[in-house]
Design an enzyme around this catalytic site. Structure first.
Site, PDB file in Angstrom:
ATOM      1  N   GLU A   1       0.837  -1.203   0.000  1.00 22.98           N
ATOM      2  CA  GLU A   1       0.000   0.000   0.000  1.00 22.98           C
ATOM      3  C   GLU A   1       0.875   1.258   0.000  1.00 22.98           C
ATOM      4  OE1 GLU A   1      -2.731  -0.498   3.272  1.00 22.98           O
ATOM      5  OE2 GLU A   1      -3.754  -2.155   2.257  1.00 22.98           O
TER       6      GLU A   1
ATOM      7  N   GLU B   1      -1.806 -10.768  -5.204  1.00 22.37           N
ATOM      8  CA  GLU B   1      -1.873 -11.613  -6.400  1.00 22.37           C
ATOM      9  C   GLU B   1      -1.148 -10.959  -7.571  1.00 22.37           C
ATOM     10  OE1 GLU B   1      -4.294 -10.694  -4.364  1.00 22.37           O
ATOM     11  OE2 GLU B   1      -5.986 -12.093  -4.370  1.00 22.37           O
TER      12      GLU B   1
ATOM     13  N   CYS C   1      -2.395  -5.424  -5.058  1.00 20.30           N
ATOM     14  CA  CYS C   1      -2.765  -6.629  -4.317  1.00 20.30           C
ATOM     15  C   CYS C   1      -1.638  -7.661  -4.384  1.00 20.30           C
ATOM     16  CB  CYS C   1      -4.008  -7.266  -4.922  1.00 20.30           C
ATOM     17  SG  CYS C   1      -5.509  -6.302  -4.749  1.00 20.30           S
TER      18      CYS C   1
ATOM     19  N   CYS D   1      -9.751 -10.000  -5.863  1.00 26.46           N
ATOM     20  CA  CYS D   1     -10.609  -8.888  -6.290  1.00 26.46           C
ATOM     21  C   CYS D   1     -10.809  -8.931  -7.810  1.00 26.46           C
ATOM     22  CB  CYS D   1      -9.999  -7.551  -5.856  1.00 26.46           C
ATOM     23  SG  CYS D   1      -8.645  -6.984  -6.924  1.00 26.46           S
TER      24      CYS D   1
HETATM   25  N1  THU Z   1      -6.044  -7.241  -1.210  1.00 23.55           N
HETATM   26  C1  THU Z   1      -5.211  -8.163  -1.783  1.00 23.55           C
HETATM   27  O1  THU Z   1      -3.985  -8.034  -1.734  1.00 23.55           O
HETATM   28  N2  THU Z   1      -5.789  -9.219  -2.405  1.00 23.55           N
HETATM   29  C2  THU Z   1      -7.117  -9.503  -2.416  1.00 23.55           C
HETATM   30  O2  THU Z   1      -7.525 -10.519  -2.974  1.00 23.55           O
HETATM   31  C3  THU Z   1      -8.061  -8.582  -1.754  1.00 23.55           C
HETATM   32  C4  THU Z   1      -7.487  -7.308  -1.264  1.00 23.55           C
HETATM   33  C5  THU Z   1      -5.434  -6.115  -0.500  1.00 23.55           C
HETATM   34  C6  THU Z   1      -5.533  -4.769  -1.145  1.00 23.55           C
HETATM   35  C7  THU Z   1      -5.383  -3.855   0.048  1.00 23.55           C
HETATM   36  O3  THU Z   1      -4.008  -3.676   0.317  1.00 23.55           O
HETATM   37  C8  THU Z   1      -5.989  -4.637   1.198  1.00 23.55           C
HETATM   38  O4  THU Z   1      -6.031  -5.982   0.780  1.00 23.55           O
HETATM   39  C9  THU Z   1      -7.386  -4.184   1.599  1.00 23.55           C
HETATM   40  O5  THU Z   1      -8.221  -4.115   0.515  1.00 23.55           O
END
Ligand code: THU
Length: 130
Positions: free
Chosen positions: A44, A55, A53, A86
């Site tokens: 982040e 993935e 994310c 997501c």
């Molecule tokens: N996030 C992921 O890394 N992967 C997912 O499948 C869902 C969400 C992360 C994005 C963000 O840093 C945090 O989770 C909250 O949304």
């Protein structure tokens, strides 16, 4: 490479994630056809929309190292239950990795297995641009 080993790699990948603002740790482990594993955590930044994310971190790491053929991706998070990728990550995995196995891992290390095409039916893809 069995599912449990890949799941464990996803859990480990959470340790290097950087969820500075949400404090929600996600880890992913992407398995190539020849047995290599690329790990990724969510990262982040202060301009929140630039967050990536777990993935996509794993997929882009692998692609940028020249990998093109994949078997499976495991995903672990801080949720008690399963964390499903997501929408943005579904498009990226579908486009760049194909119809691979998606292995979701919960806090008790239970595994739920899906096919990519199950999570993103009727996917827009490269073939639509030809
Ligand atoms: N996030 C992921 O890394 N992967 C997912 O499948 C869902 C969400 C992360 C994005 C963000 O840093 C945090 O989770 C909250 O949304």
């Amino acid at each position: 490479m069995d599912e449990k080993t890949l799941a464990q790699k996803a859990i480990e990948a959470k340790e290097k994630s950087l969820p500075t603002y949400s404090n929600f740790h996600v880890g992913a482990a992407l398995l190539t056809e020849d047995g290599k594993i690329y790990q990724g955590g969510n990262i982040e930044v202060s301009s929140y929309g630039l967050t990536i994310c777990a993935e996509r971190t794993a997929v882009f790491k692998a692609i940028s190292e020249g990998e093109r053929k994949f078997k499976a991706i495991a995903i672990a998070s801080d949720l008690q239950g399963f964390c499903s990728p997501c929408g943005a990550c579904r498009q990226v995995i579908s486009d760049l990795c194909g119809d691979i196995d998606i292995i979701l891992v919960d806090q008790q290390k239970n595994i739920q297995k899906h096919k990519m095409s199950e999570l993103l039916p009727l996917a827009f893809s490269e073939k639509d641009l030809k």
